[in-house]
Scaffold this active site. Structure first.
Site, PDB file in Angstrom:
ATOM      1  CE  LYS A   1      -2.191  -1.020   4.064  1.00 26.29           C
ATOM      2  NZ  LYS A   1      -1.731  -2.419   4.189  1.00 26.29           N
TER       3      LYS A   1
ATOM      4  NE  ARG B   1       2.360  -4.922  10.988  1.00 27.76           N
ATOM      5  CZ  ARG B   1       3.411  -4.951  10.235  1.00 27.76           C
ATOM      6  NH1 ARG B   1       4.456  -5.099  10.983  1.00 27.76           N
ATOM      7  NH2 ARG B   1       3.576  -4.219   9.122  1.00 27.76           N
TER       8      ARG B   1
ATOM      9  NE  ARG C   1      -4.288  -1.615   9.706  1.00 27.99           N
ATOM     10  CZ  ARG C   1      -3.196  -1.034   9.385  1.00 27.99           C
ATOM     11  NH1 ARG C   1      -3.352   0.343   8.901  1.00 27.99           N
ATOM     12  NH2 ARG C   1      -2.086  -1.470   9.293  1.00 27.99           N
TER      13      ARG C   1
ATOM     14  NE  ARG D   1       7.260  -3.330   5.718  1.00 24.54           N
ATOM     15  CZ  ARG D   1       5.960  -3.027   5.798  1.00 24.54           C
ATOM     16  NH1 ARG D   1       5.312  -3.099   4.567  1.00 24.54           N
ATOM     17  NH2 ARG D   1       5.327  -3.027   6.760  1.00 24.54           N
TER      18      ARG D   1
ATOM     19  NE  ARG E   1       6.202  -0.446  10.182  1.00 28.67           N
ATOM     20  CZ  ARG E   1       5.158  -0.542   9.518  1.00 28.67           C
ATOM     21  NH1 ARG E   1       4.922   0.115   8.440  1.00 28.67           N
ATOM     22  NH2 ARG E   1       4.088  -1.291   9.840  1.00 28.67           N
TER      23      ARG E   1
HETATM   24  P1  ADP Z   1       0.983  -2.075   7.802  1.00 27.41           P
HETATM   25  O1  ADP Z   1      -0.100  -1.855   6.790  1.00 27.41           O
HETATM   26  O2  ADP Z   1       2.177  -2.771   7.032  1.00 27.41           O
HETATM   27  O3  ADP Z   1       0.696  -2.958   8.998  1.00 27.41           O
HETATM   28  P2  ADP Z   1       0.805   0.580   8.837  1.00 27.41           P
HETATM   29  O4  ADP Z   1       2.002   1.268   9.030  1.00 27.41           O
HETATM   30  O5  ADP Z   1      -0.255   0.964   8.071  1.00 27.41           O
HETATM   31  O6  ADP Z   1       1.675  -0.884   8.407  1.00 27.41           O
HETATM   32  O7  ADP Z   1       0.265   0.444  10.332  1.00 27.41           O
HETATM   33  C1  ADP Z   1       1.247  -0.139  11.498  1.00 27.41           C
HETATM   34  C2  ADP Z   1       0.574  -0.211  12.970  1.00 27.41           C
HETATM   35  O8  ADP Z   1      -0.239   0.930  12.944  1.00 27.41           O
HETATM   36  C3  ADP Z   1      -0.554  -1.117  12.704  1.00 27.41           C
HETATM   37  O9  ADP Z   1      -0.237  -2.637  13.007  1.00 27.41           O
HETATM   38  C4  ADP Z   1      -1.507  -0.677  13.730  1.00 27.41           C
HETATM   39  O10 ADP Z   1      -1.134  -1.019  15.099  1.00 27.41           O
HETATM   40  C5  ADP Z   1      -1.475   0.893  13.636  1.00 27.41           C
HETATM   41  N1  ADP Z   1      -2.293   1.315  12.763  1.00 27.41           N
HETATM   42  C6  ADP Z   1      -2.186   1.845  11.745  1.00 27.41           C
HETATM   43  N2  ADP Z   1      -3.470   2.565  10.856  1.00 27.41           N
HETATM   44  C7  ADP Z   1      -4.415   1.982  11.748  1.00 27.41           C
HETATM   45  C8  ADP Z   1      -5.787   2.229  11.858  1.00 27.41           C
HETATM   46  N3  ADP Z   1      -6.444   2.744  10.739  1.00 27.41           N
HETATM   47  N4  ADP Z   1      -6.356   1.820  12.983  1.00 27.41           N
HETATM   48  C9  ADP Z   1      -6.038   1.002  13.876  1.00 27.41           C
HETATM   49  N5  ADP Z   1      -4.526   0.979  13.908  1.00 27.41           N
HETATM   50  C10 ADP Z   1      -3.882   1.363  13.048  1.00 27.41           C
END
Ligand code: ADP
Ligand code: ZN
Length: 228
Positions: free
Chosen positions: A23, A182, A98, A137, A171
Site C-alpha cells: 500500500k 498484524r 481498518r 523491508r 520498523r
Molecule cells: P502495515 O499496513 O504494514 O501493518 P501501517 O504502517 O499501516 O503498517 O500500520 C502499523 C501499525 O499502526 C498497525 O499494526 C496498527 O497498530 C497501527 N495502525 C495503523 N493504521 C491504523 C488504523 N487505521 N487503525 C488502527 N490501528 C492502525
C-alpha cells in the site's frame, strides 16, 4: 458506479490489503503521479509515538504488539490531517479505514465536506508470502523510499538510490512474530471492509503478487478514471 465521477470534489482513494501488500509503495507512486496526498495512519501514528504526545503514548505498546490502535485515536488523527489544506487536491488513504467503525466515520467526515469515496482498491496477495516481504523491508530515513533485502536492494549498500541519504531504518513492528498478529488483525477486523465497499460499488481488485510495475499500471488505470 460505472467509474465516471459525478462530483467535482477532490478524489478520495482507499488502498486496502494486508500488511506488506504494498500500500505504501503504491500510494507514494500515486502521490507523485497525480498530485494526490498520501495519508498513512501508520506514519501518522509513528510520528505521534516519536513526538511523545498522549495519543502516541497510548498507541506505542499496541503497535508493538501488532494490534490495532483504538478507533477514537485513529479517527481523531485522520480527521485532523484530512482538514489540512494540502488535502484539497485529493487523497489516497493508506492503512485507513481498518475497521467498520472507521469506515463509517470516514463516510461521515467526507459527507460533511461534500466528498465521497471514489474507489477502494484491494491489493490481493498471498498471506504466507507477506511474512517474508515484511521481515526484509527497510526504508530511507531521508525520503521515505522503500527497499527490501531480497526484492529491492539499493544500488550502493545502505545508500538511498533516490536521495543519497545513508540512514536506512527498519520498523520496530516488522518482525516475524508481530507480523502474524498484524495479519490476524487484518483478517478479523479489516477484511469485512471488502464487503462494505463492494456493497457501495466502490471495490476494485488488483492482483498484487506480481511485479511492482505491473501492479502500478493497474492502479494508475483505476486512478485515471476517478481524476477530475
Ligand atoms: P502495515 O499496513 O504494514 O501493518 P501501517 O504502517 O499501516 O503498517 O500500520 C502499523 C501499525 O499502526 C498497525 O499494526 C496498527 O497498530 C497501527 N495502525 C495503523 N493504521 C491504523 C488504523 N487505521 N487503525 C488502527 N490501528 C492502525
Ligand atoms: Zn532516500
Amino acid at each position: 458506479m460505472d467509474g465516471s465521477r459525478i462530483t467535482q470534489a477532490p478524489p478520495v482513494l482507499i488502498l486496502l490489503g494486508p500488511p506488506g501488500a504494498g500500500k505504501g509503495t503504491q500510494a507514494r507512486m500515486l502521490e507523485e503521479r497525480f498530485g494526490l496526498v498520501q495519508l498513512s495512519t501508520g506514519d501518522l501514528l509513528r510520528a505521534a509515538v516519536a513526538s511523545g504526545s498522549e495519543a502516541g503514548k497510548a498507541a506505542k505498546a499496541v503497535m508493538e504488539a501488532g494490534d490495532l490502535v483504538g478507533d477514537d485515536i485513529v479517527i481523531a488523527i485522520l480527521r485532523d490531517r484530512l482538514a489540512q489544506p494540502d488535502c484539497g487536491n485529493g487523497v489516497i488513504l493508506d492503512g485507513f479505514p481498518r475497521t467498520t467503525a472507521q469506515a463509517e466515520a470516514l463516510d461521515q467526515m467526507l459527507s460533511e465536506s461534500g466528498q465521497q469515496i471514489d474507489a477502494a482498491v484491494l491489493l490481493e496477495v498471498d498471506d504466507v508470502k507477506m511474512v517474508v516481504r515484511i521481515a526484509g523491508r527497510f526504508t530511507c530515513g531521508g525520503c521515505g523510499e522503500g527497499y527490501h533485502d531480497t526484492f529491492k536492494t539499493p544500488k550502493v549498500a545502505d545508500t538511498c538510490d533516490c536521495c543519497g541519504a545513508r540512514k536506512m531504518t527498519r520498523r520496530a513492528d516488522d518482525n516475524a512474530s508481530t507480523v502474524m498478529s498484524r495479519l490476524d488483525a487484518y483478517h478479523e477486523q479489516t477484511s469485512p471492509l471488502v464487503a462494505y465497499y463492494t456493497d457501495k460499488g466502490a471495490l476494485r481488485r488488483v492482483d498484487a503478487m506480481g511485479r511492482i510495475e505491473d501492479i502500478q499500471k493497474a492502479i494508475v488505470t483505476l486512478t485515471e478514471r476517478v481524476m477530475p
